[in-house]
Design a protein around this motif. Structure first.
Motif, mmCIF file in Angstrom:
data_model
loop_
_atom_site.group_PDB
_atom_site.id
_atom_site.type_symbol
_atom_site.label_atom_id
_atom_site.label_comp_id
_atom_site.label_asym_id
_atom_site.label_seq_id
_atom_site.Cartn_x
_atom_site.Cartn_y
_atom_site.Cartn_z
ATOM 1 N N ILE A 151 0.838 -1.260 -0.100
ATOM 2 C CA ILE A 151 0.199 0.009 0.052
ATOM 3 C C ILE A 151 0.909 1.151 -0.080
ATOM 4 N N MET A 152 1.737 1.303 0.957
ATOM 5 C CA MET A 152 2.790 2.523 0.786
ATOM 6 C C MET A 152 3.515 2.553 -0.324
ATOM 7 N N GLN A 153 4.083 1.704 -1.234
ATOM 8 C CA GLN A 153 4.615 1.738 -2.456
ATOM 9 C C GLN A 153 3.763 2.323 -3.366
ATOM 10 N N TYR A 154 2.495 1.682 -3.199
ATOM 11 C CA TYR A 154 1.314 2.269 -4.516
ATOM 12 C C TYR A 154 1.130 3.829 -4.141
ATOM 13 N N GLN A 155 0.880 4.197 -2.770
ATOM 14 C CA GLN A 155 0.681 5.582 -2.690
ATOM 15 C C GLN A 155 1.869 6.487 -3.015
ATOM 16 N N GLU A 156 3.059 5.814 -2.917
ATOM 17 C CA GLU A 156 4.227 6.539 -2.773
ATOM 18 C C GLU A 156 4.233 6.725 -4.609
ATOM 19 N N GLN A 157 4.125 5.671 -5.333
ATOM 20 C CA GLN A 157 4.227 5.908 -6.846
ATOM 21 C C GLN A 157 3.252 6.701 -7.413
ATOM 22 N N ILE A 158 1.877 6.887 -6.845
ATOM 23 C CA ILE A 158 1.005 8.030 -7.175
ATOM 24 C C ILE A 158 1.571 9.509 -7.081
ATOM 25 N N VAL A 159 2.174 9.544 -5.930
ATOM 26 C CA VAL A 159 3.177 10.878 -5.729
ATOM 27 C C VAL A 159 4.241 11.150 -6.774
ATOM 28 N N VAL A 160 5.055 10.092 -6.966
ATOM 29 C CA VAL A 160 6.152 10.001 -7.874
ATOM 30 C C VAL A 160 5.496 10.612 -9.342
ATOM 31 N N ASP A 161 4.620 9.884 -9.511
ATOM 32 C CA ASP A 161 3.852 9.996 -11.168
ATOM 33 C C ASP A 161 3.176 11.230 -11.259
ATOM 34 N N SER A 162 2.858 11.873 -10.319
ATOM 35 C CA SER A 162 2.041 13.034 -10.403
ATOM 36 C C SER A 162 2.841 14.297 -11.161
ATOM 37 N N ASP A 163 1.953 15.203 -11.707
ATOM 38 C CA ASP A 163 2.432 16.148 -12.571
ATOM 39 C C ASP A 163 3.236 17.060 -11.789
ATOM 40 N N ASP A 164 2.921 17.354 -10.506
ATOM 41 C CA ASP A 164 3.329 18.386 -9.602
ATOM 42 C C ASP A 164 4.852 18.062 -9.270
ATOM 43 N N HIS A 165 5.144 16.690 -9.150
ATOM 44 C CA HIS A 165 6.323 15.938 -8.719
ATOM 45 C C HIS A 165 7.334 16.223 -9.802
ATOM 46 N N ARG A 166 6.664 15.975 -11.285
ATOM 47 C CA ARG A 166 7.595 16.132 -12.483
ATOM 48 C C ARG A 166 7.821 17.256 -12.593
ATOM 49 N N ARG A 167 7.087 18.283 -12.389
ATOM 50 C CA ARG A 167 7.536 19.848 -12.494
ATOM 51 C C ARG A 167 8.466 20.195 -11.639
ATOM 52 N N GLN A 168 8.595 19.782 -10.185
ATOM 53 C CA GLN A 168 9.340 19.964 -9.198
ATOM 54 C C GLN A 168 10.897 19.400 -9.469
ATOM 55 N N ARG A 169 10.781 18.137 -10.071
ATOM 56 C CA ARG A 169 12.180 17.800 -10.636
ATOM 57 C C ARG A 169 12.657 18.543 -11.848
ATOM 58 N N MET A 170 11.845 18.898 -12.681
ATOM 59 C CA MET A 170 12.262 19.649 -13.867
ATOM 60 C C MET A 170 12.721 20.951 -13.387
ATOM 61 N N ARG A 171 12.105 21.530 -12.586
ATOM 62 C CA ARG A 171 12.574 23.024 -12.121
ATOM 63 C C ARG A 171 14.089 22.846 -11.298
ATOM 64 N N ASP A 172 14.167 21.752 -10.696
ATOM 65 C CA ASP A 172 15.328 21.454 -9.840
ATOM 66 C C ASP A 172 16.500 21.145 -10.980
ATOM 67 N N ALA A 173 16.266 20.445 -11.892
ATOM 68 C CA ALA A 173 17.067 19.972 -12.956
ATOM 69 C C ALA A 173 17.597 21.440 -13.554
ATOM 70 N N VAL A 174 16.692 22.205 -14.117
ATOM 71 C CA VAL A 174 16.990 23.414 -14.651
ATOM 72 C C VAL A 174 17.903 24.287 -13.848
ATOM 73 N N VAL A 175 17.527 24.401 -12.552
ATOM 74 C CA VAL A 175 18.290 25.349 -11.614
ATOM 75 C C VAL A 175 19.734 24.514 -11.793
ATOM 76 N N PHE A 176 19.884 23.588 -11.533
ATOM 77 C CA PHE A 176 21.401 22.920 -11.598
ATOM 78 C C PHE A 176 22.160 23.408 -12.904
ATOM 79 N N LEU A 177 21.344 23.170 -14.177
ATOM 80 C CA LEU A 177 22.047 23.677 -15.490
ATOM 81 C C LEU A 177 22.441 25.050 -15.220
ATOM 82 N N ILE A 178 21.409 26.045 -14.808
ATOM 83 C CA ILE A 178 21.851 27.528 -14.584
ATOM 84 C C ILE A 178 22.950 27.760 -13.899
ATOM 85 N N CYS A 179 23.070 26.978 -12.759
ATOM 86 C CA CYS A 179 24.271 27.133 -11.756
ATOM 87 C C CYS A 179 25.623 26.425 -12.417
#
Length: 246
Positions: A143-171
């Motif tokens: 159950i915990m893995q399933y709920q965790e995967q829902i969070v990982v696959d969410s659009d908000d989580h993807r956008r957050q990872r993309m923002r962090d990746a862009v910040v690394f590149l800019i730095c």
């Protein structure tokens, strides 16, 4: 969740196996040689039994739970507490739902496993109780893995990872520009700039492809009760290796 029906069936099988000894012991203590006949009286008013004819009793979950409930005041109240009686009533209800092929949710399955393990532990069926505790912990982990995967696959989580990746590149780009402005375009400056670019590109890639996972602090193992610091308990090994002689 897939496998819930199989888990409930295994739970009912273990209930039948684990509850029979206490029923035999306590019924014999009260009714002596007539205990089988007194036990069979419980099935006369039950519409949910398929007991065979004659003296035999099919010792399944339905039979054991029904006898516990029906003979509680005369037999089992001195051995078990009112809390265990509520466990019996709850498990009878779930067993009847399962027998009628009613839908049972994963949350209900988790509750059935927990309630059944508690009842078996109270009656002294520790081996069966431990099996159900392991089943409960495995289901909780799924159950915990399933709920965790829902969070990982969410659009908000993807956008957050993309923002962090862009910040690394800019730095990385900003540091490389600072290197060139400060030290020119000599060989050492270019080598250092390439190294910085590679490091920040790697960090950006890792941040994009690797989702956040939960961090596990110190907590109590639900099986053995010991304090552990990770997801898996090092003390609970279902198949311990034999100790080598020194």
């Amino acid at each position: 969740m897939a496998g819930d029906n199989e888990r409930i069936k295994r739970t009912l099988d273990l209930l039948g196996i684990g509850l029979y000894p206490i029923i035999e012991e306590e019924m014999k203590a009260v009714y002596k040689d007539d205990w089988i006949d007194r036990a069979k009286e419980s099935f006369r008013n039950s519409t949910l039994t398929s007991q065979p004819e004659g003296d035999a009793i099919r010792w399944d979950a339905h039979s054991t739970l029904l006898i516990l409930w029906d003979h509680w005041n005369s037999v089992f109240r001195n051995r078990l507490s009112p809390l265990e009686r509520s466990f019996v009533g709850e498990l009878r209800e779930y067993r009847n739902r399962w027998a009628h092929q009613s839908k049972i949710s994963t949350d209900d399955t988790l509750r059935i496993l927990d309630t059944a393990s508690r009842l078996l532990q109270a009656t002294g069926a520790t081996q069966e109780a431990r099996q159900l505790q392991r089943e409960r912990d495995q289901l909780l982990h799924q159950i915990m893995q399933y709920q965790e995967q829902i969070v990982v696959d969410s659009d908000d989580h993807r956008r957050q990872r993309m923002r962090d990746a862009v910040v690394f590149l800019i730095c990385g780009i900003a540091i490389d520009l600072g290197i060139f402005f400060s030290y020119g375009t000599g060989g050492l400056a270019i080598l250092f700039a390439v190294f910085v670019a590679a490091v920040f590109a790697f960090l950006a890639y890792q941040r994009w492809v690797t989702p956040d996972r939960p961090a596990y602090g110190a907590h109590e193992c639900t099986n053995c009760g010991k304090i552990i610091y990770g997801e898996n308990c090092p003390y609970c090994n279902e198949d311990p290796q034999p100790t080598q002689g020194v």
